[in-house]
Design an enzyme around this catalytic site. Structure first.
Site, PDB file in Angstrom:
ATOM      1  N   ARG A  37       5.168  -7.268  -6.587  1.00  0.00           N
ATOM      2  CA  ARG A  37       5.839  -6.245  -7.404  1.00  0.00           C
ATOM      3  C   ARG A  37       7.349  -6.520  -7.478  1.00  0.00           C
ATOM      4  O   ARG A  37       8.125  -6.012  -6.657  1.00  0.00           O
ATOM      5  CB  ARG A  37       5.544  -4.859  -6.834  1.00  0.00           C
ATOM      6  CG  ARG A  37       4.095  -4.422  -7.097  1.00  0.00           C
ATOM      7  CD  ARG A  37       3.745  -3.143  -6.388  1.00  0.00           C
ATOM      8  NE  ARG A  37       3.622  -3.311  -4.953  1.00  0.00           N
ATOM      9  CZ  ARG A  37       3.335  -2.333  -4.084  1.00  0.00           C
ATOM     10  NH1 ARG A  37       3.152  -1.111  -4.530  1.00  0.00           N
ATOM     11  NH2 ARG A  37       3.238  -2.584  -2.796  1.00  0.00           N
ATOM     12  N   VAL A  63       0.657 -14.409  -2.577  1.00  0.00           N
ATOM     13  CA  VAL A  63       0.458 -15.439  -1.544  1.00  0.00           C
ATOM     14  C   VAL A  63      -0.945 -16.029  -1.579  1.00  0.00           C
ATOM     15  O   VAL A  63      -1.198 -17.077  -0.996  1.00  0.00           O
ATOM     16  CB  VAL A  63       0.771 -14.914  -0.108  1.00  0.00           C
ATOM     17  CG1 VAL A  63       2.237 -14.534   0.025  1.00  0.00           C
ATOM     18  CG2 VAL A  63      -0.154 -13.762   0.290  1.00  0.00           C
ATOM     19  N   ASN A  89       4.523 -11.792   6.644  1.00  0.00           N
ATOM     20  CA  ASN A  89       4.187 -10.370   6.781  1.00  0.00           C
ATOM     21  C   ASN A  89       3.158  -9.893   5.760  1.00  0.00           C
ATOM     22  O   ASN A  89       2.410  -8.964   6.027  1.00  0.00           O
ATOM     23  CB  ASN A  89       5.480  -9.563   6.649  1.00  0.00           C
ATOM     24  CG  ASN A  89       5.224  -8.093   6.377  1.00  0.00           C
ATOM     25  OD1 ASN A  89       4.851  -7.343   7.275  1.00  0.00           O
ATOM     26  ND2 ASN A  89       5.399  -7.674   5.119  1.00  0.00           N
ATOM     27  N   SER A 142      -1.462  -8.007  14.655  1.00  0.00           N
ATOM     28  CA  SER A 142      -1.846  -6.593  14.793  1.00  0.00           C
ATOM     29  C   SER A 142      -2.584  -6.407  16.113  1.00  0.00           C
ATOM     30  O   SER A 142      -3.148  -7.357  16.669  1.00  0.00           O
ATOM     31  CB  SER A 142      -2.781  -6.201  13.637  1.00  0.00           C
ATOM     32  OG  SER A 142      -3.335  -4.917  13.855  1.00  0.00           O
ATOM     33  N   TYR A 155     -11.168  -7.077   8.601  1.00  0.00           N
ATOM     34  CA  TYR A 155      -9.712  -6.982   8.825  1.00  0.00           C
ATOM     35  C   TYR A 155      -9.368  -7.510  10.225  1.00  0.00           C
ATOM     36  O   TYR A 155      -8.443  -8.302  10.392  1.00  0.00           O
ATOM     37  CB  TYR A 155      -9.220  -5.533   8.655  1.00  0.00           C
ATOM     38  CG  TYR A 155      -7.734  -5.419   8.950  1.00  0.00           C
ATOM     39  CD1 TYR A 155      -6.792  -5.955   8.075  1.00  0.00           C
ATOM     40  CD2 TYR A 155      -7.273  -4.814  10.123  1.00  0.00           C
ATOM     41  CE1 TYR A 155      -5.425  -5.886   8.358  1.00  0.00           C
ATOM     42  CE2 TYR A 155      -5.917  -4.739  10.408  1.00  0.00           C
ATOM     43  CZ  TYR A 155      -4.995  -5.275   9.519  1.00  0.00           C
ATOM     44  OH  TYR A 155      -3.643  -5.220   9.801  1.00  0.00           O
ATOM     45  N   LYS A 159      -6.982 -10.742  11.558  1.00  0.00           N
ATOM     46  CA  LYS A 159      -5.849 -10.656  12.498  1.00  0.00           C
ATOM     47  C   LYS A 159      -6.137 -11.449  13.785  1.00  0.00           C
ATOM     48  O   LYS A 159      -5.210 -11.952  14.415  1.00  0.00           O
ATOM     49  CB  LYS A 159      -5.510  -9.191  12.785  1.00  0.00           C
ATOM     50  CG  LYS A 159      -4.873  -8.490  11.566  1.00  0.00           C
ATOM     51  CD  LYS A 159      -3.574  -9.164  11.134  1.00  0.00           C
ATOM     52  CE  LYS A 159      -2.913  -8.488   9.957  1.00  0.00           C
ATOM     53  NZ  LYS A 159      -1.649  -9.113   9.550  1.00  0.00           N
TER      54      LYS A 159
HETATM   55  P1  NDP Z   1       2.306  -2.104   3.124  1.00  0.00           P
HETATM   56  O1  NDP Z   1       1.112  -1.879   2.248  1.00  0.00           O
HETATM   57  O2  NDP Z   1       3.325  -1.044   3.218  1.00  0.00           O
HETATM   58  O3  NDP Z   1       3.025  -3.465   2.707  1.00  0.00           O
HETATM   59  C1  NDP Z   1       2.287  -4.607   2.467  1.00  0.00           C
HETATM   60  C2  NDP Z   1       3.169  -5.643   1.805  1.00  0.00           C
HETATM   61  O4  NDP Z   1       2.402  -6.841   1.601  1.00  0.00           O
HETATM   62  C3  NDP Z   1       3.663  -5.180   0.454  1.00  0.00           C
HETATM   63  O5  NDP Z   1       5.024  -5.519   0.319  1.00  0.00           O
HETATM   64  C4  NDP Z   1       2.819  -5.981  -0.526  1.00  0.00           C
HETATM   65  O6  NDP Z   1       3.582  -6.285  -1.685  1.00  0.00           O
HETATM   66  C5  NDP Z   1       2.558  -7.258   0.264  1.00  0.00           C
HETATM   67  N1  NDP Z   1       1.380  -7.971  -0.207  1.00  0.00           N
HETATM   68  C6  NDP Z   1       0.088  -7.568  -0.160  1.00  0.00           C
HETATM   69  N2  NDP Z   1      -0.694  -8.481  -0.747  1.00  0.00           N
HETATM   70  C7  NDP Z   1       0.133  -9.486  -1.171  1.00  0.00           C
HETATM   71  C8  NDP Z   1      -0.075 -10.699  -1.858  1.00  0.00           C
HETATM   72  N3  NDP Z   1      -1.298 -11.078  -2.233  1.00  0.00           N
HETATM   73  N4  NDP Z   1       0.988 -11.488  -2.119  1.00  0.00           N
HETATM   74  C9  NDP Z   1       2.235 -11.108  -1.747  1.00  0.00           C
HETATM   75  N5  NDP Z   1       2.491  -9.978  -1.097  1.00  0.00           N
HETATM   76  C10 NDP Z   1       1.447  -9.177  -0.820  1.00  0.00           C
HETATM   77  O7  NDP Z   1       1.697  -2.438   4.573  1.00  0.00           O
HETATM   78  P2  NDP Z   1       2.401  -2.809   5.960  1.00  0.00           P
HETATM   79  O8  NDP Z   1       3.846  -2.912   5.810  1.00  0.00           O
HETATM   80  O9  NDP Z   1       1.840  -1.904   6.976  1.00  0.00           O
HETATM   81  O10 NDP Z   1       1.767  -4.241   6.216  1.00  0.00           O
HETATM   82  C11 NDP Z   1       2.546  -5.395   6.481  1.00  0.00           C
HETATM   83  C12 NDP Z   1       1.822  -6.259   7.502  1.00  0.00           C
HETATM   84  O11 NDP Z   1       1.728  -5.555   8.724  1.00  0.00           O
HETATM   85  C13 NDP Z   1       0.394  -6.633   7.137  1.00  0.00           C
HETATM   86  O12 NDP Z   1       0.175  -7.990   7.494  1.00  0.00           O
HETATM   87  C14 NDP Z   1      -0.449  -5.715   8.004  1.00  0.00           C
HETATM   88  O13 NDP Z   1      -1.721  -6.260   8.264  1.00  0.00           O
HETATM   89  C15 NDP Z   1       0.415  -5.647   9.236  1.00  0.00           C
HETATM   90  N6  NDP Z   1       0.185  -4.532  10.138  1.00  0.00           N
HETATM   91  C16 NDP Z   1       0.262  -3.240   9.709  1.00  0.00           C
HETATM   92  C17 NDP Z   1       0.041  -2.199  10.592  1.00  0.00           C
HETATM   93  C18 NDP Z   1       0.056  -0.760  10.158  1.00  0.00           C
HETATM   94  O14 NDP Z   1      -0.478   0.090  10.901  1.00  0.00           O
HETATM   95  N7  NDP Z   1       0.656  -0.427   9.016  1.00  0.00           N
HETATM   96  C19 NDP Z   1      -0.234  -2.461  11.999  1.00  0.00           C
HETATM   97  C20 NDP Z   1      -0.293  -3.844  12.354  1.00  0.00           C
HETATM   98  C21 NDP Z   1      -0.074  -4.832  11.453  1.00  0.00           C
HETATM   99  P3  NDP Z   1       3.029  -6.302  -3.176  1.00  0.00           P
HETATM  100  O15 NDP Z   1       1.899  -5.315  -3.268  1.00  0.00           O
HETATM  101  O16 NDP Z   1       4.230  -5.933  -3.996  1.00  0.00           O
HETATM  102  O17 NDP Z   1       2.596  -7.719  -3.385  1.00  0.00           O
HETATM  103  C1  8X3 Z   2      -3.243  -2.230  11.436  1.00  0.00           C
HETATM  104  C2  8X3 Z   2      -3.541  -1.478  12.678  1.00  0.00           C
HETATM  105  O1  8X3 Z   2      -5.385  -0.351  14.022  1.00  0.00           O
HETATM  106  O2  8X3 Z   2      -5.312   0.064  11.632  1.00  0.00           O
HETATM  107  O3  8X3 Z   2      -3.232  -3.598  11.694  1.00  0.00           O
HETATM  108  O4  8X3 Z   2      -6.069  -2.032  12.459  1.00  0.00           O
HETATM  109  S1  8X3 Z   2      -5.158  -0.932  12.679  1.00  0.00           S
END
Ligand code: NDP
Ligand code: 8X3
Length: 256
Positions: A37, A63, A89, A142, A155, A159
């Site tokens: 986005r 990605v 990320n 994660s 999922y 991870k």
């Molecule tokens: P969000 O949904 O808030 O952010 C996810 C980000 O990833 C967005 O900026 C999105 O951007 C980007 N994204 C998703 N798919 C693609 C793609 N195909 N290409 C490029 N960018 C992509 O989630 P989080 O910030 O929570 O997640 C970030 C990371 O943290 C992830 O890897 C998630 O697994 C991990 N994580 C999250 C946890 C949680 O509880 N929230 C806990 C542990 C790990 P856009 O859609 O603009 O492309």
């Molecule tokens: C995101 C945390 O516990 O929802 O990675 O899988 S959990």
């Protein structure tokens, strides 16, 4: 010190990636910000310029698309081509259904983004780090890379794969000065659940009412901390949990 260094963050448009962008900008880093986005990245870049005077280079990038990743990262302008820090990320979960009942399209999206996407970006960036004999790769894993839960098998598999890749990469890069870190959070309040539940805002909101979750800024601070250790220190893995969550299945229902 990350001041003046070039930091590439994937998934920088929202959540943890966006918070990392702010945290690195605050430290004086130059940022390559990637996500699908572009308007969200443009908004963020304007805020980073206003708040911290940060320089940014934006990439509208999926990605999952190996060719686009190679082309975009292979044709960065010279001033942006030497990436010092890569924050892998970008990632997502889709659905919370039993494995045998889930939509295989969801499986594919998670595997293509969380595992293959991380690999495509890593392969495009790490050779330059090795050639320069400097750099730092931070993979956002994660708690789901350490444990599994019902409805989360795919999922969690992605991870677990990130954790294995992190460990393998660390071994592969031994002998270089390139550092490798996995930052593995528990529950963080972001759009993660909204994406998991395909836009069901009410269901997503419930997830974060059980106890105070981590904030994206908490994770970003941890990432910056790992990157700013002295050059002889490599934080290989950092598991960061909310105080009220001891494991995926063990949380204290304190409420908010
Ligand atoms: P969000 O949904 O808030 O952010 C996810 C980000 O990833 C967005 O900026 C999105 O951007 C980007 N994204 C998703 N798919 C693609 C793609 N195909 N290409 C490029 N960018 C992509 O989630 P989080 O910030 O929570 O997640 C970030 C990371 O943290 C992830 O890897 C998630 O697994 C991990 N994580 C999250 C946890 C949680 O509880 N929230 C806990 C542990 C790990 P856009 O859609 O603009 O492309
Ligand atoms: C995101 C945390 O516990 O929802 O990675 O899988 S959990």
């Amino acid at each position: 010190m990350v001041s003046g260094q070039t930091v590439l963050i994937t998934g920088a448009s929202r959540g943890i990636g966006k918070a990392c962008a702010r945290a690195f900008a605050k430290e004086g880093a130059r940022l390559v910000l990637a996500a699908r986005r572009l308007p969200l990245l443009q908004e963020l870049a304007a805020a980073l310029r206003a708040d911290f005077g940060a320089e940014t280079h934006l990439l509208e990038l999926d990605v999952r698309d190996r060719g686009s990743v190679g082309a975009a990262l292979g044709s960065l302008p010279t001033a942006w081509a030497a990436i010092d820090v890569l924050v892998n990320n970008a990632g997502l979960s889709r659905g919370l259904d039993k494995l045998h009942e889930a939509d295989p399209v969801d499986y594919e999206e998670m595997i293509d983004t969380n595992v293959k996407g991380l690999l495509w970006v890593s392969q495009a960036v790490i050779p330059g780090m090795v050639a320069r004999d400097r750099g730092h790769v931070v993979n956002i894993g994660s708690i789901a890379g350490h444990q599994t839960y019902a409805g989360g098998s795919v999922y969690c598999a992605t991870k677990h794969a990130v954790r294995a890749i992190n460990q393998g990469l660390r071994l592969d890069l031994l002998g270089t000065r390139v550092r490798v870190t996995s930052v593995d959070p528990g529950m963080v309040e972001t759009d993660f659940s909204l994406v998991r539940f395909h836009g069901d805002r009410a269901r997503a909101g419930q997830v974060y009412r059980q106890f105070p979750p981590l904030r994206p800024e908490d994770v970003a601070e941890a990432v910056v901390w790992c990157v700013t250790r002295p050059a002889h220190v490599n934080v290989q893995q950092l598991l960061l949990m909310p105080t009220d969550q001891a494991a995926v299945y063990a949380s204290h229902p304190r409420g908010r």
